[in-house]
Design a protein around this motif. Structure first.
Motif, PDB file in Angstrom:
ATOM      1  N   LYS A 134      32.514  20.791 -32.710  1.00  0.00           N
ATOM      2  CA  LYS A 134      33.288  21.813 -33.134  1.00  0.00           C
ATOM      3  C   LYS A 134      33.967  22.449 -31.474  1.00  0.00           C
ATOM      4  O   LYS A 134      32.789  23.063 -30.720  1.00  0.00           O
ATOM      5  CB  LYS A 134      32.905  23.034 -33.969  1.00  0.00           C
ATOM      6  CG  LYS A 134      34.016  24.000 -34.421  1.00  0.00           C
ATOM      7  CD  LYS A 134      33.583  24.841 -35.381  1.00  0.00           C
ATOM      8  CE  LYS A 134      32.797  25.851 -35.247  1.00  0.00           C
ATOM      9  NZ  LYS A 134      32.343  26.738 -36.528  1.00  0.00           N
ATOM     10  N   VAL A 135      35.113  22.729 -31.396  1.00  0.00           N
ATOM     11  CA  VAL A 135      35.598  23.210 -30.187  1.00  0.00           C
ATOM     12  C   VAL A 135      35.395  24.817 -30.308  1.00  0.00           C
ATOM     13  O   VAL A 135      35.614  25.662 -31.282  1.00  0.00           O
ATOM     14  CB  VAL A 135      37.123  23.269 -29.781  1.00  0.00           C
ATOM     15  CG1 VAL A 135      37.616  23.950 -28.718  1.00  0.00           C
ATOM     16  CG2 VAL A 135      37.506  21.779 -29.906  1.00  0.00           C
ATOM     17  N   ALA A 136      34.569  25.394 -29.379  1.00  0.00           N
ATOM     18  CA  ALA A 136      34.009  26.754 -29.354  1.00  0.00           C
ATOM     19  C   ALA A 136      35.117  28.071 -28.813  1.00  0.00           C
ATOM     20  O   ALA A 136      34.797  29.068 -29.220  1.00  0.00           O
ATOM     21  CB  ALA A 136      32.699  26.783 -28.539  1.00  0.00           C
ATOM     22  N   ASN A 137      35.973  27.680 -27.963  1.00  0.00           N
ATOM     23  CA  ASN A 137      36.788  28.452 -27.450  1.00  0.00           C
ATOM     24  C   ASN A 137      38.042  27.903 -26.963  1.00  0.00           C
ATOM     25  O   ASN A 137      38.239  26.701 -26.874  1.00  0.00           O
ATOM     26  CB  ASN A 137      36.222  29.498 -26.345  1.00  0.00           C
ATOM     27  CG  ASN A 137      35.402  28.751 -25.399  1.00  0.00           C
ATOM     28  OD1 ASN A 137      36.195  27.573 -25.101  1.00  0.00           O
ATOM     29  ND2 ASN A 137      34.280  29.173 -24.550  1.00  0.00           N
ATOM     30  N   GLY A 138      39.100  28.961 -26.613  1.00  0.00           N
ATOM     31  CA  GLY A 138      40.238  28.092 -26.083  1.00  0.00           C
ATOM     32  C   GLY A 138      41.346  28.006 -27.368  1.00  0.00           C
ATOM     33  O   GLY A 138      41.085  28.704 -28.370  1.00  0.00           O
ATOM     34  N   THR A 139      42.530  27.426 -26.891  1.00  0.00           N
ATOM     35  CA  THR A 139      43.345  27.469 -28.016  1.00  0.00           C
ATOM     36  C   THR A 139      43.098  26.589 -29.206  1.00  0.00           C
ATOM     37  O   THR A 139      43.744  26.846 -30.252  1.00  0.00           O
ATOM     38  CB  THR A 139      44.726  26.954 -27.214  1.00  0.00           C
ATOM     39  OG1 THR A 139      44.349  25.269 -26.699  1.00  0.00           O
ATOM     40  CG2 THR A 139      45.412  27.658 -26.112  1.00  0.00           C
ATOM     41  N   GLU A 141      40.127  26.459 -30.582  1.00  0.00           N
ATOM     42  CA  GLU A 141      38.910  26.976 -31.237  1.00  0.00           C
ATOM     43  C   GLU A 141      38.798  26.715 -32.568  1.00  0.00           C
ATOM     44  O   GLU A 141      39.909  27.042 -33.254  1.00  0.00           O
ATOM     45  CB  GLU A 141      38.778  28.529 -30.810  1.00  0.00           C
ATOM     46  CG  GLU A 141      37.515  29.240 -31.445  1.00  0.00           C
ATOM     47  CD  GLU A 141      37.351  30.416 -30.965  1.00  0.00           C
ATOM     48  OE1 GLU A 141      36.579  31.245 -31.508  1.00  0.00           O
ATOM     49  OE2 GLU A 141      38.174  31.071 -30.024  1.00  0.00           O
ATOM     50  N   GLY A 142      37.639  26.373 -33.092  1.00  0.00           N
ATOM     51  CA  GLY A 142      37.477  25.879 -34.403  1.00  0.00           C
ATOM     52  C   GLY A 142      37.859  24.493 -34.930  1.00  0.00           C
ATOM     53  O   GLY A 142      37.301  24.264 -36.067  1.00  0.00           O
ATOM     54  N   THR A 175      30.242  23.926 -22.174  1.00  0.00           N
ATOM     55  CA  THR A 175      30.348  25.433 -22.795  1.00  0.00           C
ATOM     56  C   THR A 175      31.357  25.384 -23.908  1.00  0.00           C
ATOM     57  O   THR A 175      31.351  26.581 -24.444  1.00  0.00           O
ATOM     58  CB  THR A 175      30.291  26.290 -21.907  1.00  0.00           C
ATOM     59  OG1 THR A 175      31.528  26.121 -20.988  1.00  0.00           O
ATOM     60  CG2 THR A 175      29.151  26.236 -20.682  1.00  0.00           C
ATOM     61  N   GLU A 176      32.388  24.588 -23.871  1.00  0.00           N
ATOM     62  CA  GLU A 176      33.695  24.801 -24.781  1.00  0.00           C
ATOM     63  C   GLU A 176      33.304  24.088 -26.112  1.00  0.00           C
ATOM     64  O   GLU A 176      34.274  24.067 -26.962  1.00  0.00           O
ATOM     65  CB  GLU A 176      34.767  24.011 -24.208  1.00  0.00           C
ATOM     66  CG  GLU A 176      34.851  24.941 -22.952  1.00  0.00           C
ATOM     67  CD  GLU A 176      36.318  24.134 -22.204  1.00  0.00           C
ATOM     68  OE1 GLU A 176      37.550  24.887 -22.208  1.00  0.00           O
ATOM     69  OE2 GLU A 176      36.327  23.017 -21.725  1.00  0.00           O
ATOM     70  N   GLU A 178      30.483  23.111 -29.507  1.00  0.00           N
ATOM     71  CA  GLU A 178      29.418  23.411 -30.384  1.00  0.00           C
ATOM     72  C   GLU A 178      28.931  22.391 -31.219  1.00  0.00           C
ATOM     73  O   GLU A 178      29.900  21.418 -31.880  1.00  0.00           O
ATOM     74  CB  GLU A 178      29.584  24.635 -31.191  1.00  0.00           C
ATOM     75  CG  GLU A 178      29.626  25.854 -30.651  1.00  0.00           C
ATOM     76  CD  GLU A 178      30.124  27.221 -31.989  1.00  0.00           C
ATOM     77  OE1 GLU A 178      29.917  26.762 -33.106  1.00  0.00           O
ATOM     78  OE2 GLU A 178      30.321  28.068 -31.456  1.00  0.00           O
TER      79      GLU A 178
END
Length: 180
Positions: A134-139, A141-142, A175-176, A178
């Motif tokens: 899963k994308v943790a941050n940025g545009t 995210e989720g 870091t981006e 999960e």
């Protein structure tokens, strides 16, 4: 002391004099009480193995950047003066002279060097190609994306994301994402 001002700089030396410059710098840092401004002096080296003609294997440390010494410091007039006037130092890389302050290395420039020299822990990502994360941050995210490949040396993961009805390749930092 603000740690955000604590950055890495490259100092030029005469080739072959890197070790003596490092020793001179470390002595000057101590004698001039610069420990709160100049933190580390490093000569990036790696272990090379070579096979000799008689079949024996010899290992030796080789300088990755001959003629350069890396310094972690906070640049002030005093710290800059101490480094610049150390015997064997010919100048800062990224300083055009005339009193201009040197340009620090960006994290994406220094981190691979620190990792190679064992001074920065290599971050691991516990996933395999084909697995979803899963994308943790940025545009994005989720968003759930599929891992295509992992570049542990650079701390990057290459993923495929569904966009506009087709798969699109992207590179994300460890870091981006999960693990799910």
């Amino acid at each position: 002391m603000d740690d955000s001002k604590r950055l890495w700089y490259i100092v030029q030396t005469y080739s072959g004099f890197e070790n003596s410059v490092k020793v001179n710098l470390e002595r000057r840092i101590e004698s001039m009480n610069m420990e709160n401004l100049i933190f580390q002096v490093m000569i990036p080296e790696e272990l090379k193995t070579e096979k000799k003609a008689d079949g024996t294997i010899k290992e030796k440390m080789v300088k990755i950047f001959p003629g350069y010494v890396f310094i972690e410091m906070v640049v002030t007039d005093d710290s800059w003066f101490v480094v610049r006037n150390t015997p064997g130092v010919t100048g800062f890389l990224g300083s055009s002279g005339g009193g201009t302050k040197p340009i620090p290395l960006k994290p994406d420039e220094i981190n691979p060097i620190l990792k190679k020299c064992g001074m920065l822990a290599v971050q691991r990502l516990n996933v395999q190609p084909g697995q979803q994360v899963k994308v943790a941050n940025g545009t994005l995210e989720g968003q759930i994306v599929t891992v295509e490949s992992i570049d542990e040396e650079k701390g990057k993961v290459h993923v495929l994301i569904e966009m506009f009805g087709r798969q699109t390749a992207m590179e994300l930092d460890f870091t981006e994402v999960e693990v799910i």
